[in-house]
Design a protein around this motif. Sequence first.
Motif, short mmCIF file in Angstrom:
data_model
loop_
_atom_site.label_atom_id
_atom_site.label_comp_id
_atom_site.label_asym_id
_atom_site.label_seq_id
_atom_site.Cartn_x
_atom_site.Cartn_y
_atom_site.Cartn_z
N LYS A 134 -35.10 -12.96 -155.91
CA LYS A 134 -33.66 -12.62 -155.31
C LYS A 134 -33.25 -11.68 -156.49
O LYS A 134 -33.73 -12.01 -157.80
CB LYS A 134 -32.65 -13.76 -155.26
CG LYS A 134 -33.00 -14.49 -153.88
CD LYS A 134 -32.58 -15.75 -153.65
CE LYS A 134 -32.81 -16.27 -152.45
NZ LYS A 134 -32.42 -18.01 -152.28
N HIS A 156 -38.83 -12.28 -150.81
CA HIS A 156 -37.38 -12.60 -150.11
C HIS A 156 -36.22 -12.64 -151.48
O HIS A 156 -36.75 -13.32 -152.34
CB HIS A 156 -37.46 -14.14 -149.73
CG HIS A 156 -36.22 -14.68 -149.26
ND1 HIS A 156 -35.48 -14.45 -148.30
CD2 HIS A 156 -35.24 -15.51 -149.89
CE1 HIS A 156 -34.36 -15.02 -147.83
NE2 HIS A 156 -34.30 -15.81 -148.99
N ASN A 182 -30.86 -9.54 -145.89
CA ASN A 182 -30.60 -10.95 -145.73
C ASN A 182 -29.27 -11.24 -145.14
O ASN A 182 -28.25 -10.84 -145.77
CB ASN A 182 -30.94 -11.87 -146.92
CG ASN A 182 -31.17 -13.39 -146.35
OD1 ASN A 182 -31.83 -13.55 -145.35
ND2 ASN A 182 -30.95 -14.34 -147.29
N GLU A 183 -29.11 -11.99 -143.65
CA GLU A 183 -27.82 -12.39 -143.40
C GLU A 183 -26.64 -11.07 -143.30
O GLU A 183 -25.61 -11.46 -143.63
CB GLU A 183 -27.38 -13.61 -144.23
CG GLU A 183 -28.46 -14.42 -144.27
CD GLU A 183 -27.91 -15.92 -144.97
OE1 GLU A 183 -26.94 -15.78 -145.77
OE2 GLU A 183 -28.80 -16.83 -145.03
N GLU A 185 -38.55 -19.44 -153.30
CA GLU A 185 -37.36 -20.01 -152.81
C GLU A 185 -36.01 -19.09 -153.44
O GLU A 185 -35.11 -18.81 -152.80
CB GLU A 185 -37.13 -21.38 -153.05
CG GLU A 185 -35.93 -22.07 -152.55
CD GLU A 185 -35.85 -23.49 -152.47
OE1 GLU A 185 -36.81 -24.30 -152.81
OE2 GLU A 185 -34.65 -24.05 -152.13
N ASN A 186 -36.27 -18.89 -154.72
CA ASN A 186 -35.16 -17.99 -155.44
C ASN A 186 -35.62 -16.79 -156.44
O ASN A 186 -34.66 -15.80 -156.42
CB ASN A 186 -34.52 -19.21 -156.32
CG ASN A 186 -33.60 -20.03 -155.60
OD1 ASN A 186 -32.56 -19.56 -154.99
ND2 ASN A 186 -33.79 -21.22 -155.52
N GLU A 242 -37.53 -19.78 -142.58
CA GLU A 242 -36.98 -20.83 -143.41
C GLU A 242 -36.76 -22.13 -142.71
O GLU A 242 -35.76 -22.87 -142.83
CB GLU A 242 -35.60 -20.43 -143.85
CG GLU A 242 -35.62 -18.91 -144.61
CD GLU A 242 -34.36 -18.32 -145.46
OE1 GLU A 242 -33.42 -19.37 -145.39
OE2 GLU A 242 -34.15 -17.33 -145.66
N SER A 269 -25.89 -25.16 -157.51
CA SER A 269 -25.94 -23.92 -158.21
C SER A 269 -26.59 -22.94 -157.48
O SER A 269 -27.38 -23.24 -156.82
CB SER A 269 -26.57 -24.28 -159.81
OG SER A 269 -27.98 -24.36 -159.59
N MET A 270 -26.72 -21.80 -158.26
CA MET A 270 -27.33 -20.65 -157.15
C MET A 270 -29.00 -20.67 -157.47
O MET A 270 -29.49 -20.25 -156.37
CB MET A 270 -26.84 -19.42 -157.80
CG MET A 270 -27.66 -18.78 -158.79
SD MET A 270 -26.95 -17.07 -159.32
CE MET A 270 -28.57 -16.14 -159.94
N TRP A 281 -38.66 -24.17 -145.22
CA TRP A 281 -37.85 -23.85 -146.54
C TRP A 281 -38.03 -25.09 -147.77
O TRP A 281 -37.27 -25.76 -147.66
CB TRP A 281 -36.41 -23.46 -146.10
CG TRP A 281 -35.76 -22.69 -147.24
CD1 TRP A 281 -34.66 -23.11 -148.16
CD2 TRP A 281 -36.08 -21.20 -147.49
NE1 TRP A 281 -34.37 -22.02 -149.09
CE2 TRP A 281 -35.35 -20.99 -148.67
CE3 TRP A 281 -37.18 -20.37 -147.22
CZ2 TRP A 281 -35.54 -19.45 -149.29
CZ3 TRP A 281 -37.18 -19.26 -147.83
CH2 TRP A 281 -36.52 -19.08 -148.76
C1 XIL Z 1 -31.20 -21.07 -151.12
C2 XIL Z 1 -32.08 -22.01 -151.80
O1 XIL Z 1 -32.82 -22.69 -151.18
C3 XIL Z 1 -31.52 -22.41 -152.91
O2 XIL Z 1 -32.17 -23.13 -154.01
C4 XIL Z 1 -30.38 -21.68 -153.70
O3 XIL Z 1 -29.48 -22.61 -154.45
C5 XIL Z 1 -29.48 -21.04 -152.67
O4 XIL Z 1 -30.38 -20.31 -151.49
N1 XIL Z 1 -30.73 -18.61 -146.68
C6 XIL Z 1 -31.71 -18.00 -147.33
C7 XIL Z 1 -32.14 -18.60 -148.60
O5 XIL Z 1 -31.97 -16.83 -146.91
O6 XIL Z 1 -32.29 -17.71 -149.58
C8 XIL Z 1 -31.49 -19.70 -149.17
O7 XIL Z 1 -32.11 -20.38 -150.15
C9 XIL Z 1 -31.17 -20.71 -147.91
C10 XIL Z 1 -30.47 -19.96 -146.77
#
Ligand code: XIL
Length: 396
Positions: free
Chosen positions: A118, A151, A203-204, A114-115, A313, A50-51, A354
Motif C-alpha cells: 500500500k 494490492h 480499491n473501494e 496484506e499491507n 479477500e 492500527s493501519m 484475507w
Molecule cells: C486491512 C489489513 O488486513 C489490516 O491489517 C490493516 O490494518 C487495514 O487493512 N479491504 C482491503 C484490505 O482492501 O486492504 C484491508 O486490509 C481489508 C479490507
Amino acid sequence: RHDNGQRMYRAPMTAVRPVRLNRRAGLTAGASLVGLSTPGTAFAVGEPASMNRQDHAPGTAPPHHPGSQVASRLRDLADARGIRIGAAVASRPLVAEPAYGDVLAREFSSVTCENVMKPGFLQPSPGRFDFQAADAIVAFATAHAMTIRGHTLAWHNQNPPWLERVAASGENAGAALRDHITGVLTHYRNDGPVPVPAWDVVNEAITDTGALRDTLWARALGPGYLADLFRWANEADPDARLFYNDYGAEGMGRKADAVYELLRGLVQDGVPVHGVGLQMHVGIGARQSPSRPDLAANIARLRALGLEVHVTEMDVKLQTGTGTDDERLAEQAQVYADILGTCIEAGVTSFTFWGFTDAHSWIPGFTGKPDGALPFDTTYAPKPAYHALTRVLAGG
Ligand code: XIL
C-alpha cells in the motif's frame, strides 16, 4: 485455462483424512474452540486497529508445528482445476513463525501483501520508495512458485501523510499519484526482475449505495479519475493485469450494479482494465453472504464484459451467526464451500483469502470482537472450512 469442471480431479479417498479441530493441539484448557466465548485467549482483543496491525503487532507463536495433518494441499487441488488459490500475507509472522511460511507455501499458489504494497509503505516520503518489506514477500512467493497479486495502488486508506496533504491541496495531486503508480509498476514490471502480474489499481471507489465514493482522489482529480489511473498503470507496465477491487459487490444489488456500470463504461471507453476483484468479506448467518445464484449472475455479467474475475479477500466471520462452536464452524465451512464452488463454476480464475490462520486475521481488530474467520485455526490446524474447500476443489 478454466475447465468448468470437465476435467475432474479426485483426491484418493483414503488420502483425505478427516482432521478434527483438536483441543489438545494447543488451545488453552477451557478455551472456546473458536475463541468466541473467552476473549483474550487466542485473540488480540482490544488491540488498537492500527493501519498496519498484522505487520507490526506481536503475534501469538503457534504452540506446535503442523506436520502431516493434510494429505491434499489446496494448491495441488486448485492447480488441477486451473485456478489460483491465494492468501494475504503479513510480514511479521512470515519472519517470526516458521509454521506460517510452511503452511503458506504448502497450501497456496498466490500471495497478496496484506499491507506492505500500500502507498504508505511503498512511498513513505515523497520520491523515496521502500520496496524492502514487499520484496521479501515477493521473494518468498517466487521461491515457492506462487504468483503475486499487487494490492493496492490507489485507496482512501493507508496513504502516507505527505500524499494525503498533496491530494488535499489539489495541486499536483494527479502528478503525485501518477508518479506513485509509475514508480511501483516500474519496480514490479513484468519484463523485469521482480514481476507482479496483477494489480488492484483502485480499491473501494464505490459507496455501499452505489455512488462514487468521496475520497481524497475523487476530490482532487474529479469524477472521471478512475480511467486515468488505469491508463497510467498500463503505461508503466503494459503487461500487468489491472483490476478494480471492492467489497460488498459480490452478489446482486445496488453496489454490485454500480460496480458493473462503472466497469462497463471503462471497457466501452477502451480503458485498460482487465479484471474485477470481489473482496468477499462475508459471515455466517442470514444474509451475511451472497446467494449462489446472485453471485453466479454477477460474475457472469462481469465476465461478459471480457473481464477476469478474482476473489481477492475472502473471510467468513463467525460472530454474525448463532449456535455452538461446532455448529458455527460447520456453517462457516458451508459458506466457504458454496462460494468457492459457485466461483469455480462461474469461471473465477483466482481465489484469495484475507489471511489463512485465525492467529493473524484482521477481523478481530476491525470488528473489535474475537472471531475465527479463516480456514486454519490459531494453531495452524485445518478447520472444517479447510476440509470443505478441499472437497470442492477435488470436485466433490
Ligand atoms: C486491512 C489489513 O488486513 C489490516 O491489517 C490493516 O490494518 C487495514 O487493512 N479491504 C482491503 C484490505 O482492501 O486492504 C484491508 O486490509 C481489508 C479490507
